[in-house]
Scaffold this motif. Sequence first.
Motif, PDB file in Angstrom:
ATOM      1  N   ARG A  17      66.237  10.032   9.484  1.00 55.87           N
ATOM      2  CA  ARG A  17      65.824   8.659   9.757  1.00 55.87           C
ATOM      3  C   ARG A  17      66.049   7.762   8.542  1.00 55.87           C
ATOM      4  NH1 ARG A  17      60.318   7.981  11.687  1.00 55.87           N
ATOM      5  NH2 ARG A  17      61.161   6.411  13.105  1.00 55.87           N
ATOM      6  N   LEU A  18      66.367   6.493   8.805  1.00 51.70           N
ATOM      7  CA  LEU A  18      66.690   5.553   7.746  1.00 51.70           C
ATOM      8  C   LEU A  18      65.619   4.479   7.606  1.00 51.70           C
ATOM      9  CD1 LEU A  18      70.492   4.950   8.458  1.00 51.70           C
ATOM     10  CD2 LEU A  18      69.443   6.643   6.953  1.00 51.70           C
ATOM     11  N   THR A  19      65.308   4.139   6.363  1.00 51.82           N
ATOM     12  CA  THR A  19      64.436   3.007   6.097  1.00 51.82           C
ATOM     13  C   THR A  19      65.217   1.733   6.413  1.00 51.82           C
ATOM     14  OG1 THR A  19      65.166   2.715   3.818  1.00 51.82           O
ATOM     15  CG2 THR A  19      63.329   4.282   4.201  1.00 51.82           C
ATOM     16  N   PRO A  20      64.535   0.597   6.502  1.00 53.99           N
ATOM     17  CA  PRO A  20      65.278  -0.643   6.759  1.00 53.99           C
ATOM     18  C   PRO A  20      66.390  -0.905   5.738  1.00 53.99           C
ATOM     19  CG  PRO A  20      62.968  -1.001   7.207  1.00 53.99           C
ATOM     20  CD  PRO A  20      63.076   0.377   6.598  1.00 53.99           C
ATOM     21  N   HIS A  21      66.129  -0.718   4.467  1.00 52.41           N
ATOM     22  CA  HIS A  21      67.174  -0.969   3.469  1.00 52.41           C
ATOM     23  C   HIS A  21      68.316   0.045   3.577  1.00 52.41           C
ATOM     24  CE1 HIS A  21      65.335  -4.359   1.448  1.00 52.41           C
ATOM     25  NE2 HIS A  21      64.166  -3.744   1.572  1.00 52.41           N
ATOM     26  N   GLU A  22      68.002   1.287   3.889  1.00 52.42           N
ATOM     27  CA  GLU A  22      69.061   2.283   4.096  1.00 52.42           C
ATOM     28  C   GLU A  22      69.893   1.945   5.327  1.00 52.42           C
ATOM     29  OE1 GLU A  22      66.876   6.260   2.226  1.00 52.42           O
ATOM     30  OE2 GLU A  22      66.532   5.716   4.334  1.00 52.42           O
ATOM     31  N   ALA A  23      69.242   1.489   6.389  1.00 56.26           N
ATOM     32  CA  ALA A  23      69.965   1.116   7.613  1.00 56.26           C
ATOM     33  C   ALA A  23      70.855  -0.096   7.357  1.00 56.26           C
ATOM     34  CB  ALA A  23      68.980   0.833   8.737  1.00 56.26           C
ATOM     35  N   ALA A  29      78.330  -0.292   5.648  1.00 54.10           N
ATOM     36  CA  ALA A  29      79.362   0.725   5.440  1.00 54.10           C
ATOM     37  C   ALA A  29      80.015   1.174   6.751  1.00 54.10           C
ATOM     38  CB  ALA A  29      78.762   1.932   4.715  1.00 54.10           C
ATOM     39  N   GLY A  30      79.669   0.532   7.877  1.00 52.02           N
ATOM     40  CA  GLY A  30      80.325   0.847   9.139  1.00 52.02           C
ATOM     41  C   GLY A  30      79.486   1.536  10.190  1.00 52.02           C
ATOM     42  N   ALA A  31      78.220   1.821   9.903  1.00 49.34           N
ATOM     43  CA  ALA A  31      77.360   2.424  10.926  1.00 49.34           C
ATOM     44  C   ALA A  31      77.124   1.416  12.048  1.00 49.34           C
ATOM     45  CB  ALA A  31      76.019   2.854  10.327  1.00 49.34           C
ATOM     46  N   LEU A  32      76.926   1.935  13.230  1.00 47.81           N
ATOM     47  CA  LEU A  32      76.674   1.105  14.394  1.00 47.81           C
ATOM     48  C   LEU A  32      75.163   0.961  14.583  1.00 47.81           C
ATOM     49  CD1 LEU A  32      77.935  -0.326  16.865  1.00 47.81           C
ATOM     50  CD2 LEU A  32      77.820   1.870  18.054  1.00 47.81           C
ATOM     51  N   LEU A  33      74.648  -0.266  14.453  1.00 46.03           N
ATOM     52  CA  LEU A  33      73.245  -0.541  14.743  1.00 46.03           C
ATOM     53  C   LEU A  33      73.123  -0.840  16.225  1.00 46.03           C
ATOM     54  CD1 LEU A  33      72.141  -2.957  11.864  1.00 46.03           C
ATOM     55  CD2 LEU A  33      71.613  -0.540  12.106  1.00 46.03           C
ATOM     56  N   GLN A  80      78.263   7.223  12.699  1.00 45.93           N
ATOM     57  CA  GLN A  80      76.838   7.039  12.432  1.00 45.93           C
ATOM     58  C   GLN A  80      76.307   5.937  13.343  1.00 45.93           C
ATOM     59  OE1 GLN A  80      75.606   5.897   8.458  1.00 45.93           O
ATOM     60  NE2 GLN A  80      73.632   6.871   8.782  1.00 45.93           N
ATOM     61  N   ILE A  81      75.274   6.294  14.095  1.00 42.98           N
ATOM     62  CA  ILE A  81      74.625   5.369  15.019  1.00 42.98           C
ATOM     63  C   ILE A  81      73.160   5.298  14.629  1.00 42.98           C
ATOM     64  CG2 ILE A  81      73.964   4.956  17.415  1.00 42.98           C
ATOM     65  CD1 ILE A  81      76.504   6.521  18.220  1.00 42.98           C
ATOM     66  N   VAL A  82      72.675   4.071  14.406  1.00 46.81           N
ATOM     67  CA  VAL A  82      71.278   3.857  14.032  1.00 46.81           C
ATOM     68  C   VAL A  82      70.618   3.050  15.141  1.00 46.81           C
ATOM     69  CG1 VAL A  82      69.690   2.968  12.294  1.00 46.81           C
ATOM     70  CG2 VAL A  82      71.955   3.824  11.597  1.00 46.81           C
ATOM     71  N   ALA A  94      65.200   8.570  21.712  1.00 47.25           N
ATOM     72  CA  ALA A  94      66.561   8.289  22.168  1.00 47.25           C
ATOM     73  C   ALA A  94      67.600   8.898  21.222  1.00 47.25           C
ATOM     74  CB  ALA A  94      66.770   6.782  22.290  1.00 47.25           C
ATOM     75  N   ALA A  95      67.369   8.812  19.931  1.00 49.50           N
ATOM     76  CA  ALA A  95      68.320   9.384  18.963  1.00 49.50           C
ATOM     77  C   ALA A  95      68.405  10.899  19.125  1.00 49.50           C
ATOM     78  CB  ALA A  95      67.917   9.012  17.538  1.00 49.50           C
ATOM     79  N   ALA A  96      67.272  11.544  19.374  1.00 46.64           N
ATOM     80  CA  ALA A  96      67.288  12.995  19.590  1.00 46.64           C
ATOM     81  C   ALA A  96      68.116  13.344  20.824  1.00 46.64           C
ATOM     82  CB  ALA A  96      65.861  13.523  19.715  1.00 46.64           C
ATOM     83  N   THR A  97      68.027  12.521  21.854  1.00 50.27           N
ATOM     84  CA  THR A  97      68.822  12.756  23.063  1.00 50.27           C
ATOM     85  C   THR A  97      70.313  12.597  22.765  1.00 50.27           C
ATOM     86  OG1 THR A  97      67.014  11.999  24.459  1.00 50.27           O
ATOM     87  CG2 THR A  97      69.205  12.011  25.442  1.00 50.27           C
ATOM     88  N   LEU A  98      70.656  11.594  21.976  1.00 45.37           N
ATOM     89  CA  LEU A  98      72.071  11.423  21.603  1.00 45.37           C
ATOM     90  C   LEU A  98      72.572  12.620  20.803  1.00 45.37           C
ATOM     91  CD1 LEU A  98      72.274   7.634  20.646  1.00 45.37           C
ATOM     92  CD2 LEU A  98      72.929   8.747  22.803  1.00 45.37           C
TER      93      LEU A  98
END
Length: 126
Positions: A17-23, A29-33, A80-82, A94-98
Amino acid sequence: MSAVDRLLLRSRAGLDRLTPHEAHAAASAGALLVDIRPEENRRAEGALPGALVIDRNVLEWRLDPTSPHRVAEADRADRQIVLFCNEGYASSLAAATLRELGLTRATDLVGGFRAWAAAGLPVLRD
């Protein structure tokens, strides 16, 4: 402890899991929010710049790279999907299901949208 609390603990055990600043950094860097909040929450509280909105009830079909109903951004299983919801509970499930679908870098935002806003990160408001 309730059954849903146990499920939440198990779900989060497999996530980085990512903190707000990490997200925020991951998105740069290209992760999909991905915003899975209901429309009324987005309207009332705002949105994250660049976030893709996908209703929770179709999330798996839209983000599975093998699905004929996927969004264009769901181009590979290792992207990477957040996910984020209001406070970081539904997004963990939902993330666990993905992850079960093979999306190896799916995770969620600790504290959800509200933690992001409280951290002073960019929010789009009408």
